[in-house]
Motif scaffolding. Structure first.
Motif, PDB file in Angstrom:
ATOM      1  N   SER A  22     -34.852  60.893  -0.281  1.00  0.00           N
ATOM      2  CA  SER A  22     -34.922  60.528   1.115  1.00  0.00           C
ATOM      3  C   SER A  22     -35.952  59.446   1.423  1.00  0.00           C
ATOM      4  N   THR A  24     -37.547  55.819   1.703  1.00  0.00           N
ATOM      5  CA  THR A  24     -37.036  54.463   1.677  1.00  0.00           C
ATOM      6  C   THR A  24     -38.153  53.565   1.184  1.00  0.00           C
ATOM      7  N   ASP A  28     -35.602  50.334  -2.325  1.00  0.00           N
ATOM      8  CA  ASP A  28     -34.408  50.779  -1.608  1.00  0.00           C
ATOM      9  C   ASP A  28     -34.090  49.814  -0.475  1.00  0.00           C
ATOM     10  N   ARG A  29     -35.144  49.405   0.230  1.00  0.00           N
ATOM     11  CA  ARG A  29     -34.922  48.500   1.351  1.00  0.00           C
ATOM     12  C   ARG A  29     -34.352  47.172   0.864  1.00  0.00           C
TER      13      ARG A  29
ATOM     14  N   ALA B 107     -31.939  50.010   9.864  1.00  0.00           N
ATOM     15  CA  ALA B 107     -33.260  50.277   9.308  1.00  0.00           C
ATOM     16  C   ALA B 107     -33.301  50.025   7.805  1.00  0.00           C
ATOM     17  N   GLY B 108     -32.135  49.815   7.200  1.00  0.00           N
ATOM     18  CA  GLY B 108     -32.101  49.457   5.786  1.00  0.00           C
ATOM     19  C   GLY B 108     -32.213  50.646   4.856  1.00  0.00           C
ATOM     20  N   HIS B 109     -31.496  51.705   5.164  1.00  0.00           N
ATOM     21  CA  HIS B 109     -31.522  52.860   4.270  1.00  0.00           C
ATOM     22  C   HIS B 109     -30.475  52.729   3.178  1.00  0.00           C
ATOM     23  N   ASP B 110     -30.786  53.328   2.079  1.00  0.00           N
ATOM     24  CA  ASP B 110     -29.887  53.396   0.949  1.00  0.00           C
ATOM     25  C   ASP B 110     -28.597  54.106   1.363  1.00  0.00           C
ATOM     26  N   GLU B 113     -28.387  57.883   1.203  1.00  0.00           N
ATOM     27  CA  GLU B 113     -29.207  58.454   2.257  1.00  0.00           C
ATOM     28  C   GLU B 113     -28.461  58.399   3.596  1.00  0.00           C
ATOM     29  N   ARG B 116     -25.768  61.089   3.769  1.00  0.00           N
ATOM     30  CA  ARG B 116     -26.341  62.431   3.891  1.00  0.00           C
ATOM     31  C   ARG B 116     -26.838  62.663   5.328  1.00  0.00           C
ATOM     32  N   ARG B 117     -27.571  61.680   5.842  1.00  0.00           N
ATOM     33  CA  ARG B 117     -28.160  61.879   7.163  1.00  0.00           C
ATOM     34  C   ARG B 117     -27.125  61.860   8.277  1.00  0.00           C
TER      35      ARG B 117
END
Ligand code: ATP
Ligand code: MG
Lengths: 332, 221
Positions: A22, A24, A28-29, B107-110, B113, B116-117
């Motif tokens: 979870s 970031t 990842d960014r 926001a640039g999340h994988d 992720e 899942r969210r």
């Protein structure tokens, strides 16, 4: 249509729940950023291809605008290639000193004929010259009233057939240095005139290119403006949930890029097609003149350059539109 | 968490939408904002998310004076705030999943992720099985819940809602309010503009009342 501007679809593709972490981190960014670029690019491409007719019109307009100056340029390149390889029509007239005798002049002519860089030389004695002048000029009366023949001996030299302009000019200078030669005159005014015209032509091409490039920018800017307008509500929502200007801008920049690249490709095809169209008749003409001349096209590099130029113009036009119109769209 | 210090807002036409409003909302609070139509509720919310700037006074959110946030800082500021709009403001050419995922993508999340969210948020609002539906095929209440899922998916510290139950029936309205209470219980500061006085007075939270741009009650807990 499977991709959308925000590139959210692809996120759906991977369904391994729980397998994720979870945090970031920067990595990842960075990956997410790259992914957004990829998806924006793909989505913009899909949007462009979703409206094949209007997109093809845009491509064609840009293509024509770019093909015109680049086609003219290719034409000028061919003319200069032609004039450089011209079977040198230039001839050099050697005016000998007054005191040079007929024998010395003939010896000089023979010596010059033996040179490798001279294809032909001809001796014109001052008497022959006077005779010729008399019959051609209509000054017969005036000339016959002269006591002395005012004309010098003349040796006309034709440089070797394949000699380039520069070589011919060097030859002229060399011949002028001969002790018997008073003056060596190169008759290639028409070549210089051609050069001047070519220079003018190049300037014209630049002017036309400048205007057309401006036109391309305006067309692209307008196309992108319409794209922005049609997605106004979406932009507002993206800004409301924290989308940065760069994020909102990205898909539109890609849209511009695709229009530009497509336009460049069209331009390259147009130029190639018109050359192909001309090739046959040029070859016929060249055969008539026993010339090896072949039309030279854009080449792969030229085509690539056109596509790159188109892409850059696309980006620039999109940038203009985006910077003018996106800031004005604020959530209300 | 949210603090207004004598904030006034005069719109370009010379209309005073807010006059000298001061209030403080703590981190763990859920607060209702009420008042007649045109009292300035929406204006107040819009100021918190920097859609509007005060004419006078200052707004401090989570220790950050908004007067010091320039245009470039606005996106980052908004990412910390979840907003629910009365008219939903969904993207109608994307499905439910894509709508809810929007803040995370921004926001640039994988992408793992994100998946899942988004599912966690949809599960929370009871729409997990509708993730592939297009918004137009959903009822008003369902669309509102998609909007709520989108507002909370980025785990904001503050949740704002402007008339979230505007045109929903009472049972649905109560359900939505209960969702907000649940978010508040996990530590989200919640501020809800509503003129459904009957509903909000039953819920026993602080109520801030505006009248013609002035705060008339509820300025502090
Ligand atoms: N962009 C604007 N320009 C000018 N005046 C505005 C603008 N937005 C709001 N107003 C005015 O400011 C006042 C407060 O508006 P606001 O939208 O905050 O009221 P509200 O309490 O949310 O009302 P409602 O319950 O009807 O939504 C109103 O009189 C409105 O006409
Ligand atoms: Mg309102």
């Amino acid at each position: 249509m499977s991709f959308r501007l925000l590139g959210v679809r692809a996120a759906q593709g991977v369904r391994r729940e729980g397998a994720s972490h979870s945090r970031t981190g920067l990595r990842d960014r960075y990956h997410a950023w790259l992914q957004h670029h990829r998806l924006s690019a793909a989505d913009s491409m899909h949007r462009v291809l979703d409206n094949p007719v209007s997109s093809a019109m845009t491509w064609l307009v840009i293509g024509i605008a770019l093909a015109l100056p680049s086609g003219l340029n290719v034409a000028l390149d061919n003319v200069s290639q032609l004039s450089a390889s011209w079977d040198s029509p230039a001839q050099i007239s050697l005016f000998l000193h007054d005191e040079v005798s007929d024998e010395r002049a003939l010896a000089l002519q023979a010596e010059l004929s033996a040179r490798a860089d001279v294809s032909l030389s001809r001796f014109v004695s001052r008497e022959e010259a006077l005779e010729e002048f008399r019959s051609l000029s209509g000054f017969a009366d005036v000339l016959s009233s002269l006591q002395d023949n005012p004309l010098p001996h003349l040796v006309v030299v034709a440089p070797a057939a394949d000699a380039q302009q520069a070589v011919v000019a060097a030859l002229r200078a060399e011949l002028e240095a001969y002790p018997d030669v008073a003056q060596a005159v190169l008759d290639m005014e028409w070549l210089q005139r051609l050069d001047t015209m070519m220079l003018l032509g190049r300037r014209l091409v630049w002017a036309v290119a400048g205007l057309l490039i401006l036109g391309v920018l305006l067309i692209l800017g307008n196309t992108i403006r319409l794209a922005i307008e049609s997605r106004r509500e979406e932009i507002v929502i993206v800004k409301l949930v924290g989308g940065s200007n760069a994020f909102v801008r990205r898909p539109f920049l890609y849209t511009g890029l695709w229009y530009g690249v497509g336009g460049g490709l069209f331009a390259a095809l147009l130029v190639a097609a018109s050359l192909w169209f001309l090739q046959g008749s040029v070859a016929d003409l060249a055969r008539l003149y026993h010339s090896e001349f072949r039309l030279r096209g854009l080449g792969v590099m030229g085509g690539l350059n056109l596509i790159i130029l188109g892409g850059l113009l696309g980006l620039a036009g999109a940038w203009l539109a985006v910077s003018r119109h996106l800031a004005a769209i604020q959530p209300r | 968490m949210i603090s207004f210090d004598r904030v006034s807002k005069r719109y370009a036409e010379g209309h005073d939408a807010l006059r000298e409003v001061s209030l403080d909302i703590a981190r763990d609070e859920l607060v209702f904002l009420t008042g007649h139509s045109g009292a300035g509720k929406s204006t107040l919310l819009r100021m918190i998310m920097l859609m509007e700037r005060p004419t006078r006074g200052q707004v401090v959110i989570d220790g950050q004076n908004l007067g010091a946030v320039g245009p470039r800082g606005i996106p980052r500021h908004r990412r910390n705030i979840g907003v629910v709009f009365q008219n939903h403001r969904l993207l109608y050419d994307r499905n439910v999943f894509d709508n809810v995922a929007l803040p995370l993508v921004i926001a640039g999340h994988d992408h793992r992720e994100v998946g899942r969210r988004v599912r966690a948020a949809l599960d929370k609002v009871g729409l997990l099985e509708r993730e592939r539906a297009m918004p137009v095929t959903l009822s008003g209440g369902e669309q509102q819940r998609v909007g709520i899922a989108r507002a909370v998916v980025g785990k904001p510290r503050i949740l704002l809602a402007d008339e979230p139950t505007g045109n929903l029936d009472p049972a649905l309205s109560a359900e939505i309010m209960q969702l907000f209470e649940e978010f508040n219980q996990v530590g989200v500061t919640v501020l809800i503009a509503s003129h459904d006085l009957g509903l909000i007075s039953r819920l026993r939270h602080r109520i801030i009342t505006l009248r013609q741009g002035r705060l008339v009650s509820g300025s502090a807990a």
